[in-house]
Motif scaffolding. Structure first.
Motif, PDB file in Angstrom:
ATOM      1  N   ARG A 216     -15.234 -16.991 -73.032  1.00 10.18           N
ATOM      2  CA  ARG A 216     -14.173 -17.732 -72.394  1.00 10.18           C
ATOM      3  C   ARG A 216     -14.362 -18.570 -71.149  1.00 10.18           C
ATOM      4  N   ILE A 217     -15.492 -18.372 -70.639  1.00  7.26           N
ATOM      5  CA  ILE A 217     -16.026 -19.115 -69.646  1.00  7.26           C
ATOM      6  C   ILE A 217     -16.612 -20.559 -70.225  1.00  7.26           C
ATOM      7  N   TYR A 218     -17.475 -20.143 -71.288  1.00  4.79           N
ATOM      8  CA  TYR A 218     -18.271 -21.246 -71.903  1.00  4.79           C
ATOM      9  C   TYR A 218     -16.930 -22.105 -72.496  1.00  4.79           C
ATOM     10  N   ARG A 219     -16.146 -21.825 -72.908  1.00  2.00           N
ATOM     11  CA  ARG A 219     -15.018 -22.666 -73.682  1.00  2.00           C
ATOM     12  C   ARG A 219     -14.385 -23.657 -72.685  1.00  2.00           C
ATOM     13  N   THR A 220     -14.459 -23.176 -71.403  1.00  2.00           N
ATOM     14  CA  THR A 220     -13.671 -24.031 -70.392  1.00  2.00           C
ATOM     15  C   THR A 220     -14.890 -25.198 -69.975  1.00  2.00           C
ATOM     16  N   LEU A 221     -16.109 -25.139 -70.298  1.00  2.50           N
ATOM     17  CA  LEU A 221     -17.064 -26.142 -69.782  1.00  2.50           C
ATOM     18  C   LEU A 221     -17.046 -27.378 -70.582  1.00  2.50           C
ATOM     19  N   PRO A 222     -17.331 -28.530 -69.733  1.00  3.00           N
ATOM     20  CA  PRO A 222     -17.526 -29.670 -70.810  1.00  3.00           C
ATOM     21  C   PRO A 222     -18.496 -29.728 -71.935  1.00  3.00           C
ATOM     22  N   LYS A 223     -18.438 -30.690 -73.012  1.00  4.35           N
ATOM     23  CA  LYS A 223     -19.290 -30.440 -74.238  1.00  4.35           C
ATOM     24  C   LYS A 223     -20.548 -31.053 -73.729  1.00  4.35           C
ATOM     25  N   ASP A 224     -20.783 -31.872 -72.555  1.00  4.38           N
ATOM     26  CA  ASP A 224     -22.418 -32.108 -72.249  1.00  4.38           C
ATOM     27  C   ASP A 224     -22.875 -31.245 -71.311  1.00  4.38           C
ATOM     28  N   CYS A 225     -22.344 -30.160 -70.978  1.00  6.58           N
ATOM     29  CA  CYS A 225     -22.905 -29.308 -69.978  1.00  6.58           C
ATOM     30  C   CYS A 225     -24.177 -28.745 -70.517  1.00  6.58           C
ATOM     31  N   GLN A 226     -25.271 -28.576 -69.833  1.00  4.53           N
ATOM     32  CA  GLN A 226     -26.429 -27.957 -70.216  1.00  4.53           C
ATOM     33  C   GLN A 226     -26.337 -26.797 -70.270  1.00  4.53           C
ATOM     34  N   MET A 227     -26.895 -25.944 -71.469  1.00  6.40           N
ATOM     35  CA  MET A 227     -26.853 -24.485 -71.567  1.00  6.40           C
ATOM     36  C   MET A 227     -28.009 -23.780 -71.663  1.00  6.40           C
ATOM     37  N   LEU A 228     -28.458 -22.925 -70.813  1.00  8.60           N
ATOM     38  CA  LEU A 228     -29.571 -22.141 -70.568  1.00  8.60           C
ATOM     39  C   LEU A 228     -29.249 -20.708 -70.906  1.00  8.60           C
ATOM     40  N   LEU A 229     -29.785 -20.025 -71.712  1.00  8.66           N
ATOM     41  CA  LEU A 229     -29.837 -18.562 -71.869  1.00  8.66           C
ATOM     42  C   LEU A 229     -31.100 -17.948 -71.664  1.00  8.66           C
ATOM     43  N   PHE A 230     -31.466 -17.075 -70.757  1.00 12.20           N
ATOM     44  CA  PHE A 230     -32.681 -16.423 -70.310  1.00 12.20           C
ATOM     45  C   PHE A 230     -32.533 -14.715 -70.280  1.00 12.20           C
ATOM     46  N   SER A 231     -33.686 -14.359 -70.873  1.00 10.84           N
ATOM     47  CA  SER A 231     -33.739 -12.876 -70.949  1.00 10.84           C
ATOM     48  C   SER A 231     -35.170 -12.308 -71.157  1.00 10.84           C
ATOM     49  N   ALA A 232     -35.303 -11.105 -70.875  1.00 13.99           N
ATOM     50  CA  ALA A 232     -36.614 -10.468 -71.333  1.00 13.99           C
ATOM     51  C   ALA A 232     -36.696  -9.917 -72.694  1.00 13.99           C
ATOM     52  N   THR A 233     -35.459  -9.517 -73.278  1.00 14.80           N
ATOM     53  CA  THR A 233     -35.534  -9.327 -74.747  1.00 14.80           C
ATOM     54  C   THR A 233     -34.137  -9.943 -75.721  1.00 14.80           C
ATOM     55  N   TYR A 234     -34.736 -10.188 -76.969  1.00 17.14           N
ATOM     56  CA  TYR A 234     -33.369 -10.599 -77.784  1.00 17.14           C
ATOM     57  C   TYR A 234     -33.890  -9.757 -79.072  1.00 17.14           C
TER      58      TYR A 234
ATOM     59  N   PHE B 222     -26.268 -14.830 -82.559  1.00 18.68           N
ATOM     60  CA  PHE B 222     -25.236 -15.099 -81.696  1.00 18.68           C
ATOM     61  C   PHE B 222     -25.343 -16.235 -80.785  1.00 18.68           C
ATOM     62  N   ALA B 223     -26.625 -16.187 -80.038  1.00 22.77           N
ATOM     63  CA  ALA B 223     -26.994 -17.259 -79.124  1.00 22.77           C
ATOM     64  C   ALA B 223     -26.974 -18.586 -79.624  1.00 22.77           C
ATOM     65  N   LYS B 224     -27.611 -18.489 -80.967  1.00 26.15           N
ATOM     66  CA  LYS B 224     -27.808 -19.878 -81.490  1.00 26.15           C
ATOM     67  C   LYS B 224     -26.429 -20.443 -81.850  1.00 26.15           C
ATOM     68  N   THR B 225     -25.283 -19.703 -82.204  1.00 22.79           N
ATOM     69  CA  THR B 225     -24.028 -20.213 -82.547  1.00 22.79           C
ATOM     70  C   THR B 225     -23.238 -20.539 -81.287  1.00 22.79           C
ATOM     71  N   VAL B 226     -23.857 -19.977 -80.062  1.00 25.85           N
ATOM     72  CA  VAL B 226     -23.100 -20.763 -78.711  1.00 25.85           C
ATOM     73  C   VAL B 226     -23.681 -21.788 -78.159  1.00 25.85           C
ATOM     74  N   VAL B 227     -25.304 -21.797 -78.195  1.00 27.31           N
ATOM     75  CA  VAL B 227     -25.963 -22.980 -77.644  1.00 27.31           C
ATOM     76  C   VAL B 227     -26.164 -24.053 -78.439  1.00 27.31           C
ATOM     77  N   PRO B 228     -25.637 -25.202 -78.362  1.00 26.10           N
ATOM     78  CA  PRO B 228     -26.167 -26.290 -79.280  1.00 26.10           C
ATOM     79  C   PRO B 228     -27.263 -26.850 -79.296  1.00 26.10           C
ATOM     80  N   ASP B 229     -27.890 -26.812 -80.518  1.00 25.50           N
ATOM     81  CA  ASP B 229     -29.467 -27.465 -80.826  1.00 25.50           C
ATOM     82  C   ASP B 229     -30.221 -26.933 -79.667  1.00 25.50           C
ATOM     83  N   PRO B 230     -30.286 -25.747 -79.541  1.00 24.26           N
ATOM     84  CA  PRO B 230     -31.360 -25.179 -78.339  1.00 24.26           C
ATOM     85  C   PRO B 230     -32.797 -25.209 -78.555  1.00 24.26           C
ATOM     86  N   VAL B 231     -33.640 -25.672 -77.548  1.00 27.18           N
ATOM     87  CA  VAL B 231     -35.084 -25.403 -77.671  1.00 27.18           C
ATOM     88  C   VAL B 231     -35.266 -23.877 -77.555  1.00 27.18           C
TER      89      VAL B 231
END
Length: 372
Positions: A150-168, A175-184
């Protein structure tokens, strides 16, 4: 901040995160490898201090984690005092219609969502960078996942997205790949997750008295900075804390019964070295990051409701030690057939040896301090 050489996660991530145009990223790196600094530095660099509106947001799964990450930012940001850092967490009150003017916000998802949708004190369309810390927890827990989306959907389309964690795990990564556009994607293979500089042992114990004797013997023979012991129940943790205190050890105790205020007080004392041993009962290892910790003991092995090992929890526990390549120790107490099976499965899963240790053999224990 004491970095003489960039850790791998910083060396890999920083050039891409600071690039123009900005790149989205899904990054995996263990606790204690410098990943917080890897995303905090780009957060601070994104701010235009002439505009007194929130421009960067980092959300974490817990109040404690949000505060801890914010403290890293405050330390890194001392030389740019014009950048204002704030918190959207439980206890931080803002009136409806009041506008938040801090540039960088560290938040928990529920409070941030309330600030955006109900109180309207923060304009999400001005956000340039959005960071999901401990992303596997944020995504895996249904409530946090829904709030994050819900927070993600309020953000502008050009907002830089970063997901950090110790494990996936595979499901979370999908799921992460569906949320973050064209991620490195910056990550590790599963067998690399268990740090090479953490030597893993198991000790065969018959009962709680055996476990207490084993822990006492380790502390009697090895010069330990600070240690963490993970117990399954409050009953066993409080019993162990009492026994260790009677034995002359300075002990702190945390459990899922601990209030936020008590948690912060206990953790601050432990981090300041006023207690050398932290006994944890039934609570997550997340947010318990202290550089001086050199040994982690699994008094009880992490087991799920089905009786299967909780691999991610095991990894998070032992990753509380071994910061920045320091040699360290993880000891597992095995007290029956179930825990014997669990330790074998964990060894196979991470493809790292977990070797037997006799805690009644002082010579063997002393070798731990001499580089194993």
């Amino acid at each position: 901040m004491g970095f003489n050489k960039l850790p791998k996660i910083q060396e890999t991530a920083l050039p891409m995160l600071l690039a123009d145009p900005p790149k989205n990223m899904i990054a995996q790196s263990q606790s204690g490898t410098g990943k917080t600094e890897a995303f905090v530095l780009p957060m601070l660099s994104k701010v235009d201090a002439t505009k007194n509106v929130p421009q960067v947001i980092c959300i974490s799964p817990t109040y404690e984690r949000a505060l801890q990450t914010g403290q890293v930012a405050e330390k890194m940001g001392k030389l740019c005092p014009e950048v204002k850092i704030g918190y959207a967490v439980r206890g931080k009150r803002v009136s409806k219609g009041q506008k938040v003017t801090d540039h960088v916000i560290f938040a928990t998802p529920g409070t941030l969502l309330d600030w955006i949708l109900h109180r309207k004190v923060l304009d999400p369309k001005k956000i340039k960078m959005f960071v999901l810390d401990d992303a596997d927890v944020m995504i895996a827990l249904q409530g946090h996942q829904d709030q994050s989306i819900r927070i993600y959907r309020t953000l502008p389309k050009d907002c830089q997205m970063l997901l950090f964690s110790a494990t996936y795990d595979d499901e979370v990564m999908k799921f992460a790949k569906t949320v973050v556009p064209d991620p490195v994607i910056v990550g590790l293979c599963r067998e690399e997750e268990s740090l090479d500089n953490i030597k893993q042992y198991y000790v065969v114990c018959h009962d709680k008295e055996d476990k207490f004797k084993a822990l006492s013997n380790i502390y009697g023979a090895v010069s330990i900075g600070q240690g963490i012991v993970f117990c399954h129940t409050w009953k066993s943790a409080s019993w162990l804390a009492e026994k260790m205190t009677e034995n002359g050890h300075l002990v702190a105790l945390l459990s899922d019964k601990t209030t936020v205020e008590e948690w912060l007080a206990v953790f601050d004392r432990f981090r300041d070295g006023k207690e050398k041993l932290l006994i944890v009962a039934g609570v997550s290892a997340r947010g318990i990051d202290v550089e001086q910790v050199t040994i982690v003991v699994n008094y009880d092995m992490p087991v799920g409701p089905s009786g299967e090992p909780e691999y991610k929890r095991y990894l998070h526990r032992i990753s509380k030690t071994g910061w920045f390549g320091k040699n360290s120790i993880a000891v597992n107490f095995i007290d029956g057939q179930q825990s014997t099976t669990i330790i074998k499965k964990i060894e196979d899963y991470f493809d790292k040896p977990i070797v037997p240790l006799r805690c009644d053999d002082v010579d063997q224990i002393e070798k731990l301090e001499l580089g194993y």
